[in-house]
Write a protein that holds these residues in place. Structure first.
Motif, mmCIF file in Angstrom:
data_model
loop_
_atom_site.group_PDB
_atom_site.id
_atom_site.type_symbol
_atom_site.label_atom_id
_atom_site.label_comp_id
_atom_site.label_asym_id
_atom_site.label_seq_id
_atom_site.Cartn_x
_atom_site.Cartn_y
_atom_site.Cartn_z
ATOM 1 N N VAL A 241 0.840 -1.203 0.000
ATOM 2 C CA VAL A 241 0.000 0.000 0.000
ATOM 3 C C VAL A 241 0.874 1.252 0.000
ATOM 4 C CG1 VAL A 241 -1.627 1.346 1.399
ATOM 5 C CG2 VAL A 241 -2.000 -1.105 1.065
ATOM 6 N N VAL A 242 2.006 1.167 0.683
ATOM 7 C CA VAL A 242 2.957 2.281 0.728
ATOM 8 C C VAL A 242 3.844 2.287 -0.515
ATOM 9 C CG1 VAL A 242 4.902 3.277 2.010
ATOM 10 C CG2 VAL A 242 2.981 2.248 3.251
ATOM 11 N N LEU A 243 4.273 1.115 -0.935
ATOM 12 C CA LEU A 243 5.292 1.026 -1.985
ATOM 13 C C LEU A 243 4.754 1.247 -3.401
ATOM 14 C CD1 LEU A 243 7.308 -2.006 -0.572
ATOM 15 C CD2 LEU A 243 7.986 0.408 -0.568
ATOM 16 N N ARG A 244 3.545 0.817 -3.668
ATOM 17 C CA ARG A 244 3.016 0.955 -5.034
ATOM 18 C C ARG A 244 3.009 2.403 -5.516
ATOM 19 N NH1 ARG A 244 -1.119 -2.839 -3.239
ATOM 20 N NH2 ARG A 244 -0.520 -4.952 -3.859
ATOM 21 N N PRO A 245 2.421 3.333 -4.757
ATOM 22 C CA PRO A 245 2.437 4.731 -5.244
ATOM 23 C C PRO A 245 3.844 5.325 -5.272
ATOM 24 C CG PRO A 245 1.465 4.578 -3.040
ATOM 25 C CD PRO A 245 1.599 3.193 -3.536
ATOM 26 N N MET A 246 4.704 4.883 -4.361
ATOM 27 C CA MET A 246 6.076 5.395 -4.332
ATOM 28 C C MET A 246 6.819 5.030 -5.615
ATOM 29 S SD MET A 246 9.212 4.341 -1.773
ATOM 30 C CE MET A 246 8.313 4.763 -0.270
ATOM 31 N N ILE A 247 6.722 3.782 -6.028
ATOM 32 C CA ILE A 247 7.450 3.334 -7.207
ATOM 33 C C ILE A 247 6.757 3.801 -8.493
ATOM 34 C CG2 ILE A 247 8.335 1.324 -8.441
ATOM 35 C CD1 ILE A 247 9.673 2.014 -5.702
ATOM 36 N N LYS A 248 5.432 3.841 -8.494
ATOM 37 C CA LYS A 248 4.706 4.334 -9.669
ATOM 38 C C LYS A 248 5.115 5.763 -9.999
ATOM 39 C CE LYS A 248 0.056 5.040 -11.534
ATOM 40 N NZ LYS A 248 -1.405 4.920 -11.283
ATOM 41 N N ALA A 249 5.356 6.556 -8.960
ATOM 42 C CA ALA A 249 5.699 7.964 -9.154
ATOM 43 C C ALA A 249 7.050 8.153 -9.842
ATOM 44 C CB ALA A 249 5.704 8.691 -7.806
ATOM 45 N N LEU A 250 7.857 7.107 -9.899
ATOM 46 C CA LEU A 250 9.151 7.214 -10.565
ATOM 47 C C LEU A 250 9.012 7.314 -12.078
ATOM 48 C CD1 LEU A 250 11.227 4.640 -8.475
ATOM 49 C CD2 LEU A 250 11.416 7.140 -8.430
ATOM 50 N N GLY A 251 7.860 6.880 -12.630
ATOM 51 C CA GLY A 251 7.576 7.133 -14.033
ATOM 52 C C GLY A 251 7.991 6.068 -15.025
ATOM 53 N N PHE A 252 8.233 4.841 -14.582
ATOM 54 C CA PHE A 252 8.571 3.769 -15.520
ATOM 55 C C PHE A 252 7.297 3.130 -16.064
ATOM 56 C CE2 PHE A 252 12.356 4.101 -12.877
ATOM 57 C CZ PHE A 252 13.350 4.140 -13.846
ATOM 58 N N THR A 253 7.330 2.751 -17.333
ATOM 59 C CA THR A 253 6.165 2.124 -17.957
ATOM 60 C C THR A 253 6.027 0.669 -17.539
ATOM 61 O OG1 THR A 253 6.371 3.583 -19.873
ATOM 62 C CG2 THR A 253 5.047 1.583 -20.149
ATOM 63 N N ASN A 254 7.144 -0.068 -17.570
ATOM 64 C CA ASN A 254 7.140 -1.494 -17.254
ATOM 65 C C ASN A 254 8.040 -1.762 -16.054
ATOM 66 O OD1 ASN A 254 5.593 -2.154 -19.677
ATOM 67 N ND2 ASN A 254 7.475 -1.701 -20.800
ATOM 68 N N TYR A 255 7.437 -2.236 -14.992
ATOM 69 C CA TYR A 255 8.228 -2.464 -13.775
ATOM 70 C C TYR A 255 7.505 -3.452 -12.864
ATOM 71 C CZ TYR A 255 4.894 0.693 -11.486
ATOM 72 O OH TYR A 255 3.755 1.268 -10.992
ATOM 73 N N GLU A 256 8.227 -3.964 -11.877
ATOM 74 C CA GLU A 256 7.655 -4.812 -10.847
ATOM 75 C C GLU A 256 8.238 -4.422 -9.496
ATOM 76 O OE1 GLU A 256 8.707 -8.947 -11.011
ATOM 77 O OE2 GLU A 256 10.856 -8.567 -10.797
ATOM 78 N N ILE A 257 7.495 -4.743 -8.438
ATOM 79 C CA ILE A 257 7.961 -4.557 -7.072
ATOM 80 C C ILE A 257 7.944 -5.917 -6.403
ATOM 81 C CG2 ILE A 257 7.615 -3.372 -4.877
ATOM 82 C CD1 ILE A 257 5.793 -1.392 -6.414
ATOM 83 N N VAL A 258 9.102 -6.349 -5.895
ATOM 84 C CA VAL A 258 9.182 -7.615 -5.181
ATOM 85 C C VAL A 258 10.009 -7.414 -3.916
ATOM 86 C CG1 VAL A 258 8.947 -9.039 -7.252
ATOM 87 C CG2 VAL A 258 11.230 -8.357 -6.472
ATOM 88 N N CYS A 259 9.891 -8.360 -2.997
ATOM 89 C CA CYS A 259 10.723 -8.326 -1.798
ATOM 90 C C CYS A 259 12.173 -8.607 -2.180
ATOM 91 C CB CYS A 259 10.223 -9.367 -0.797
ATOM 92 S SG CYS A 259 11.088 -9.320 0.792
#
Length: 328
Positions: free
Chosen positions: A82-100
């Motif tokens: 919930v915290v990390l999704r908007p943080m990383i989305k704001a970086l502006g990459f089109t294709n990305y993933e968030i993992v531990c």
């Protein structure tokens, strides 16, 4: 030419690496703490700084990155995302993933997109990924939630073993002299009372005393290390069984300073005793950020050739890593 971005954001530092599709590093960036559980704004700043440094060094823009893989410490539960999704989305990459960060540690240690990783540094953790891509974490939340060990808790085991030996509840141990010398006391009695009277914290550095004592055959030190190995092996077995990988041929990757010390020789046998026949233990020899690069390549549809692995392993080698394989 396609470019890939891998990020390893931990509690002490954040590393960003950009490679081309051959696995050649074209640029990198480094900043401070990237764990949002420590400080959200500090993590945001560190991740952004490391990414910007890497992009600027390569003279690339965000649109030039085919895929970015963010391996983030503390990305354990939905509450974290919930915290990390908007943080990383704001970086502006089109294709990305968030993992531990456990996920990229696993991927860095095997040439398969699945397997199990065991981590034992300051704390412990275990994560598995099945051939079908299903993920399962076991542990990582401390003693009260089922874990045993890690550097901070093993230091307590060292300390209490010295106290127990002094009191006669434990056999004599080389750890006594080592602890007294490290902490600067002339007797266990003075150590005992000073720590009680002043509420002193047991330093995590005591964990490293286990290894020279074990090298000399100290049974107390060996027992502590073997118990740590057993607990990690139980975690790996639980993950393997829950993911239905009992018949799979897979790697179990060992990560973390405590676990990989001396090539993991004190803990590996206890771990191996809990594993299924198709498992191979492997000590991590490439920086985890390499696992983020490999995942970014896979997510963009690239088939990873042996020469790509070799390039990354050479450029991101962990100095002194033991590359021997130990068959279960």
């Amino acid at each position: 030419m396609n470019y890939y971005l891998g990020i390893d954001a931990g509690g002490s530092k954040t590393i960003a690496v950009i490679t081309d599709e051959s696995g050649t590093i074209v640029s990198s960036g480094m900043s401070g703490c990237g764990n949002h559980q420590v400080n959200v704004e500090l993590a945001r700043t560190s991740i952004t700084e490391s990414v910007d440094q890497a992009l600027q060094g390569a003279r690339l823009s965000r649109s030039d990155i085919a895929f970015a893989s963010f391996g983030l410490a503390g990305a354990d539960r939905e509450a974290d995302y919930v915290v990390l999704r908007p943080m990383i989305k704001a970086l502006g990459f089109t294709n990305y993933e968030i993992v531990c960060d456990t996920v990229i540690g696993l991927r860095a240690g095997t040439r398969q997109p699945y397997g199990v990783v065991l981590i034992c540094g300051t704390g412990t953790n275990c994560l598995g990924i099945s051939p079908e891509g299903q993920e399962l974490q076991c542990g990582g939340f401390g003693y009260a939630f089922g874990d045993f060990g890690g550097g901070s808790e093993l230091a307590v085991e060292v300390f209490r073993s010295v106290i127990r030996s002094w009191e006669g509840r434990e056999e004599r141990t080389l750890l006594t002299e080592a602890v007294l010398g490290t902490l600067g006391y002339d007797s266990v009695e003075s150590l005992f009372h000073d720590y009680l009277d002043h509420g002193r914290h047991i330093p995590v550095d005591l964990t490293k005393l286990l290894f020279p004592a074990a090298d000399q055959g100290d049974r107390v030190a060996l027992r502590i290390l073997q118990q740590q190995g057993l607990e990690l092996g139980l975690s790996a077995r639980a993950v393997i069984e829950k993911l239905g990988m009992e018949e799979a041929t897979l790697d179990v990757v060992l990560v973390g300073s405590v676990l990989t010390r001396n090539g993991g020789k004190y803990m590996a046998p206890a771990i191996t005793g809990q594993l299924t026949e198709g498992c191979t233990i492997r000590v991590l020899r490439m920086e985890p950020v390499g696992g983020a690069i490999l995942r970014a390549m896979e997510k963009s549809g690239l088939t990873i050739a042996d020469k790509v692995y070799e390039a990354l392993e050479q450029q991101l080698s962990i100095e002194g890593a033991n590359t021997a394989w130990i068959k279960a």
